[in-house]
Design a protein around this motif. Structure first.
Motif: not given
Length: 314
Positions: A204, A206, A240-242, A258, A163-166, A264-265
């Motif tokens: 979340f 990370l 968000t984490q999408t 970003r 996933l990525m945080l945005c 990273h997840s």
């Protein structure tokens, strides 16, 4: 009596749990299903089902008959499938359940390739973040991410995802760009996502090297649908984490930015699952093989370019 039709009706009633649901899945009137079961019981001279006002139960004789009937129907389907393969490409109706983010941003854009190979297959695509009961809802297979809840399902691993945080530029102008996950615990807003299956909110996740954080952060709004989750992020309501295929077009357009890009997840495994009681017909087999081929590699590919990705929350 059409014994094959009665046998199929009996199998569907057992799997669906009610005559009404079985009739819907078989696309025939409920009285017809009831009559078929009554004729089958009269033919066998035994009661197969115990009826109540809410649900149908299986008698001991019914349970034994169900196991034999499923095996017999599988053999008949295999004979039909082998004959069809010898004469033409796989054909018929296939019901597949896919989470909305995966369907909209990865699977549907890739489907022209599938139909170019198998033009005679009719695909019923269920798009929802709610995990379905494959047997009760007559679904041939589903694509799911994360830990498998039902150990009885047959699962084929097809890839991994991160996933990525945005966040939106508007949000970051108001609250600033965090430099470390600890900063998310104060002075920042996140958009919550809660499981459509359990109702529990997803934390979340990370990591960077040996550092790892699992943050259960306060929120102002939480949703249980991945497209709504993205919409809330675009509206500037929080971080968000999408999944990457879902957000990359918006990052490239500037609608999203970003956050904490070096974090990273943990990798999340993606599977195609189907019931062991569901015969692997030729059309289901080619779809599973196509999905595995199309989504192989586990990389962060863009829609239609290879590996599909799905987070555990979806």
């Amino acid at each position: 009596m059409d014994q094959i039709a009665a046998m199929r009706a009996f199998i569907r009633v057992v799997e669906a749990g009610t005559f009404s649901r079985a009739a819907d899945l078989l696309e025939m009137p409920k009285p017809t299903v009831t009559k078929l079961i009554q004729q089958l019981e009269a033919h066998l001279r035994t009661r197969l089902l115990n009826r109540t006002t809410r649900r149908v139960g299986v008698t001991p004789d019914g349970a034994a008959y169900y196991e034999r009937a499923v095996a017999l129907m599988s053999d008949l389907d295999e004979i039909d499938g082998s004959m069809a393969r010898s004469q033409a490409s796989p054909s018929g109706r296939l019901r597949v359940d896919v989470p909305s983010s995966l369907a909209l941003y990865s699977l549907i854009p890739a489907l022209p390739d599938f139909f170019a190979r198998y033009p005679d297959i009719q695909l019923d695509l269920g798009v929802t973040d709610r995990p379905v009961d494959l047997l009760a809802e007559n679904v041939d297979c589903a694509i799911r991410g994360g830990d498998l809840v039902d150990p009885m399902l047959i699962a084929r691993r097809i890839g991994e995802v991160r996933l990525m945080l945005c966040a939106s530029p508007t949000y970051l102008q108001q609250h600033g760009m965090p430099q470390h996950p600890r900063e998310l615990q104060g002075g920042h807003r996140v958009i919550g996502y809660f499981s459509a299956r359990t109702g529990r909110r997803v934390a979340f996740d990370l990591e960077r090297g040996e550092e790892r954080y699992e943050l259960d952060l306060p929120y102002f709004v939480a949703v249980n649908d991945s497209t709504a989750y993205l919409a809330a992020g675009l509206a500037g309501m929080g971080i968000t984490q999408t999944i990457e295929p879902m957000v990359m077009p918006y990052i490239e357009s500037g609608a999203l930015v970003r956050v904490l890009p070096e974090w990273h997840s943990a990798p999340i495994v993606l599977h195609v699952v189907y019931s062991p009681n569901r015969h692997l017909s030729s059309r289901l087999r080619v779809f599973v093989d196509w999905v595995a081929e199309r989504f192989a590699g586990g990389g962060a590919n863009r829609p239609g370019q290879g590996a599909l990705e799905l987070p555990a929350r979806f």
